[in-house]
Design a protein around this motif. Structure first.
Motif, PDB file in Angstrom:
ATOM      1  N   HIS A 297       0.814  -1.218   0.000  1.00  0.00           N
ATOM      2  CA  HIS A 297       0.000   0.000   0.000  1.00  0.00           C
ATOM      3  C   HIS A 297       0.846   1.266   0.000  1.00  0.00           C
ATOM      4  N   PRO A 298       1.891   1.390   0.818  1.00  0.00           N
ATOM      5  CA  PRO A 298       2.783   2.538   0.625  1.00  0.00           C
ATOM      6  C   PRO A 298       3.321   2.643  -0.808  1.00  0.00           C
ATOM      7  N   GLU A 299       3.486   1.486  -1.469  1.00  0.00           N
ATOM      8  CA  GLU A 299       3.966   1.500  -2.856  1.00  0.00           C
ATOM      9  C   GLU A 299       3.026   2.300  -3.757  1.00  0.00           C
ATOM     10  N   VAL A 300       1.718   2.233  -3.473  1.00  0.00           N
ATOM     11  CA  VAL A 300       0.757   3.027  -4.239  1.00  0.00           C
ATOM     12  C   VAL A 300       1.147   4.502  -4.182  1.00  0.00           C
ATOM     13  N   TYR A 301       1.547   4.967  -3.006  1.00  0.00           N
ATOM     14  CA  TYR A 301       1.895   6.380  -2.847  1.00  0.00           C
ATOM     15  C   TYR A 301       3.341   6.660  -3.237  1.00  0.00           C
ATOM     16  N   ILE A 302       4.207   5.643  -3.170  1.00  0.00           N
ATOM     17  CA  ILE A 302       5.557   5.788  -3.728  1.00  0.00           C
ATOM     18  C   ILE A 302       5.462   6.070  -5.218  1.00  0.00           C
ATOM     19  N   VAL A 303       4.432   5.529  -5.845  1.00  0.00           N
ATOM     20  CA  VAL A 303       4.212   5.730  -7.274  1.00  0.00           C
ATOM     21  C   VAL A 303       3.515   7.057  -7.554  1.00  0.00           C
ATOM     22  N   ILE A 304       2.480   7.398  -6.780  1.00  0.00           N
ATOM     23  CA  ILE A 304       1.641   8.546  -7.140  1.00  0.00           C
ATOM     24  C   ILE A 304       2.161   9.859  -6.582  1.00  0.00           C
ATOM     25  N   LEU A 305       2.852   9.850  -5.425  1.00  0.00           N
ATOM     26  CA  LEU A 305       3.292  11.118  -4.837  1.00  0.00           C
ATOM     27  C   LEU A 305       4.267  11.899  -5.732  1.00  0.00           C
ATOM     28  N   PRO A 306       5.281  11.252  -6.340  1.00  0.00           N
ATOM     29  CA  PRO A 306       6.139  12.026  -7.254  1.00  0.00           C
ATOM     30  C   PRO A 306       5.356  12.643  -8.406  1.00  0.00           C
ATOM     31  N   ALA A 307       4.376  11.893  -8.931  1.00  0.00           N
ATOM     32  CA  ALA A 307       3.551  12.415 -10.022  1.00  0.00           C
ATOM     33  C   ALA A 307       2.739  13.618  -9.560  1.00  0.00           C
ATOM     34  N   LEU A 308       2.222  13.567  -8.318  1.00  0.00           N
ATOM     35  CA  LEU A 308       1.478  14.699  -7.780  1.00  0.00           C
ATOM     36  C   LEU A 308       2.388  15.905  -7.572  1.00  0.00           C
ATOM     37  N   GLY A 309       3.637  15.648  -7.159  1.00  0.00           N
ATOM     38  CA  GLY A 309       4.587  16.745  -6.997  1.00  0.00           C
ATOM     39  C   GLY A 309       4.884  17.433  -8.323  1.00  0.00           C
ATOM     40  N   LEU A 310       5.114  16.647  -9.366  1.00  0.00           N
ATOM     41  CA  LEU A 310       5.355  17.217 -10.692  1.00  0.00           C
ATOM     42  C   LEU A 310       4.136  18.004 -11.162  1.00  0.00           C
ATOM     43  N   THR A 311       2.959  17.453 -10.909  1.00  0.00           N
ATOM     44  CA  THR A 311       1.717  18.107 -11.321  1.00  0.00           C
ATOM     45  C   THR A 311       1.539  19.442 -10.612  1.00  0.00           C
ATOM     46  N   SER A 312       1.890  19.516  -9.325  1.00  0.00           N
ATOM     47  CA  SER A 312       1.779  20.776  -8.582  1.00  0.00           C
ATOM     48  C   SER A 312       2.588  21.866  -9.250  1.00  0.00           C
ATOM     49  N   GLU A 313       3.821  21.540  -9.619  1.00  0.00           N
ATOM     50  CA  GLU A 313       4.699  22.533 -10.244  1.00  0.00           C
ATOM     51  C   GLU A 313       4.179  22.937 -11.619  1.00  0.00           C
ATOM     52  N   ILE A 314       3.746  21.959 -12.398  1.00  0.00           N
ATOM     53  CA  ILE A 314       3.309  22.236 -13.774  1.00  0.00           C
ATOM     54  C   ILE A 314       2.018  23.033 -13.789  1.00  0.00           C
ATOM     55  N   ILE A 315       1.073  22.694 -12.917  1.00  0.00           N
ATOM     56  CA  ILE A 315      -0.211  23.407 -12.895  1.00  0.00           C
ATOM     57  C   ILE A 315      -0.021  24.849 -12.437  1.00  0.00           C
TER      58      ILE A 315
END
Length: 628
Positions: A297-315
């Motif tokens: 289950h932490p792996e789910v967020y190991i995968v999605i958190l970096p993507a959310l971080g990139l999205t924050s900067e891009i948006i």
């Protein structure tokens, strides 16, 4: 650590830069210690694995969508895994079908979305955005990639052994994975899978320790924690998640190796094969599930958190607005990180656990939806009334938000233990998982590639091809996974090789064929991206220093930064990274290294008070020597 000691660690002298320029090809591009080169190595490896994983998905989707079709044409690619009948018609071997599902899941979750995504952008952006010359340990960074590469080679070799690769699903539950004689995929392929994953975990731990150490110790002058871009917060939380959870999977894999090869009984008890009782007593396969999902289950967020971080900067950059709720975003990621460790058993509602215990994990699972919803709300609010620039990166970032919300809503349904017991082994879970984690994370990765490509390669990707790539992929993903929710609610089971023998499921034959066709179109749309990526590296339009008019420090480096990133002194940071469209400012962005004393027309009252602090920061004497 003081500012002076920080700089002593990561400031290079001119002499050090000259030494880097004298490195040979192998030392500079193969066994490089430059974080930017290592990031590109992870990116290329991730793309290659993504293509292989996508090809595997097409093979088993053909089986699911057209179970009676002749697959003899695939025999040159798959060899003995396509068997020919008396009429010369080719059929996919059932054991190889299970192996394809197993390898597809393993490749996409670990090699693409963990190593490819986090390995690329954590390596590339952490030193550049915090103002560091490189990672805390360049050698450890290089070692991390090459251990991952060896892990990849072992996993790839397992595809070619006689009994085939691992075939116990990507979760490799025992006893199927613990008994070599259980099926062909439980043989040598499973052993190689376990060895490969053990090495992968070592690589991830080396990388994670390096990331956290770099962020804590090597920030430039003025870069306090409250001035870090959300990308860095996301990478740091991701690294902490990996450091704390990956060792648990390593222990699970080692115990499984002991059961397979040394006669132990950690996961085995009361097992019969062909009527003969095995000597194993006292173990429990449920123990493996606890260990696996404590990472899973932490792996789910190991995968999605970096993507959310990139999205924050891009948006924020392409909305030309400050990110809404900067501190709320940080606290929501911290909340997700904490809760990720105490919800693992919601994957285990069907194991017969005590209903009271199930209700506890159900409550915690529903609570984790709150910080996730905060992030979705903040993205939408940042976009609201923004002066949006629809670059390909921005479109993929918005696509991530769409998948994160639509896929997350189905997660609330599966978080309910009573509903999950009914839906657990259906395509509803497949649809949820692929939307909220798989597709969202891949869209975050693609957004990152489009956005930071100019900094990686000094050239621009083609926007027109980027738009074509986005729209076909975005529509295709929904056409693939939305119908899966429907057939899942209807009870359509996952992991079945052949379902046409069931009268009940024949109703959904046309829908399954539709999903397969949509999947084929979506996968082939990635050829547009691959062509755009490779072509632009060599012949793309040359990039300017700051093509997106962004505020973060990586855009203050030369267009093609060398090892050390900044040829002179590292910029000093004075402000947070989201000063976009500030009232009174002549431009709609103010980079982090612009002091408040240079922008009196747009300063807030509390920012004018910080001008005195600037003098204190600038008065610190820096030792620019390098200590080997």
């Amino acid at each position: 650590m003081s500012a002076v000691s920080q700089v002593e660690v990561h400031e290079h002298s001119e002499h050090a830069h000259e030494e880097h320029h004298e490195l040979g090809f192998i030392r500079k591009y193969i066994f490089s210690e430059d974080h930017k080169v290592i990031a590109k190595q992870y990116l290329i490896s991730g793309i290659v694995w993504a293509l292989l994983g996508a090809f595997m998905s097409l093979v088993f989707r053909l089986q699911l969508g057209f179970p009676d079709m002749d697959m003899a044409w695939m025999k040159p690619f798959l060899g003995d895994w396509i068997s020919l009948d008396d009429k010369g018609l080719g059929k996919l071997d059932p054991n190889f079908y299970l192996a394809l599902v197993t390898m597809h899941g393993t490749i996409m979750v670990f090699f693409v979305l963990t190593a490819g995504l986090s390995g690329t952008f954590s390596n590339f952006l952490i030193p550049l955005q915090i103002g560091a010359r490189d990672m805390a340990s360049g050698f450890m960074n290089m070692l991390s990639y090459w251990i991952f590469f060896i892990s990849s080679v072992i996993m790839f070799v397992s595809l070619f052994i006689k009994t085939g690769p691992a075939g116990g699903s990507w979760v490799i539950y025992p006893p199927l994975s613990a008994l070599k004689e259980a099926n062909p995929g439980s043989g040598d392929g499973m052993t190689l899978w376990l060895v490969s994953m053990a090495l992968f975990i070592v690589s991830s731990l080396l990388g994670g320790i390096n990331y956290v150490t770099t962020v804590i110790n090597l920030r430039t002058k003025g870069m306090s924690m409250d001035k870090l871009p959300l990308t860095i917060w996301a990478f740091t939380f991701t690294a902490v998640l990996g450091i704390l959870s990956f060792p648990v999977l390593l222990s699970a894999a080692l115990l499984l190796i002991f059961d397979r090869s040394f006669g132990t009984s950690f996961y085995l008890s009361d097992i019969y094969i062909n009527g003969q009782a095995l000597p194993n007593q006292g173990g429990s396969p449920i123990l493996f599930q606890h260990l696996f999902w404590f990472l899973g289950h932490p792996e789910v967020y190991i995968v999605i958190l970096p993507a959310l971080g990139l999205t924050s900067e891009i948006i924020a950059t392409n909305s030309r607005k400050p990110i809404f709720g900067y501190k709320a975003m940080i606290f929501s990621m911290a909340g997700i990180m904490f809760l990720a460790f105490i919800v693992w058993a919601h994957h285990m509602f069907v194991t017969g656990m005590n209903p009271f215990l199930g209700s506890v994990f159900m409550l915690l699972t529903l609570i984790i939806a709150v910080p996730s919803a905060v992030k979705g709300f903040n993205y939408i609010t940042t976009l609201w009334k923004g002066n949006i620039i629809f670059t390909p990166a921005m479109l993929f970032a918005i696509g991530l938000v769409s998948f994160f919300i639509s896929g997350g809503l189905t997660g609330i349904i599966l978080g309910n233990s009573a509903l999950d017991i009914q839906l657990h082994d259906t395509y509803f879970v497949v649809a949820h998982f692929h939307l909220v984690m798989g597709s969202a994370a891949i869209f975050g990765m693609l957004a990152g590639v489009y956005h930071w490509f100019p900094k990686m390669f000094g050239r621009m990707m083609n926007n027109a091809m980027g738009y074509v790539h986005f729209w076909i992929t975005f529509i295709g993903v929904y056409l693939v996974f939305f119908p899966m929710h429907y057939i899942g609610i209807a009870g359509f089971p996952r992991r079945y090789y052949q379902w046409s023998g069931f009268e009940t499921f024949n109703t959904y034959m046309d829908l399954n064929a539709f999903i397969t066709i949509a999947a084929i179109i979506t996968v082939f749309a990635q050829i547009v991206f691959i062509f755009n990526f490779v072509y632009s590296i060599f012949w793309g339009k040359k990039a300017t220093a700051n093509p997106w008019k962004s505020n973060t420090l990586e855009w203050t480096t030369p267009i093609n930064p060398g090892h050390g990133n900044w040829p002179g002194e590292i910029p000093t940071v004075y402000r947070w990274p989201y000063d976009y469209s500030k009232p009174g400012a002549p431009d709609d962005f103010i980079p982090q290294n612009v002091p408040f004393s240079a922008t009196p027309e747009s300063n807030l009252p509390e920012e004018n008070e910080l001008i005195e602090k600037e003098k204190e920061i600038n008065s610190i004497k820096f030792d620019t020597s390098i200590h080997d």
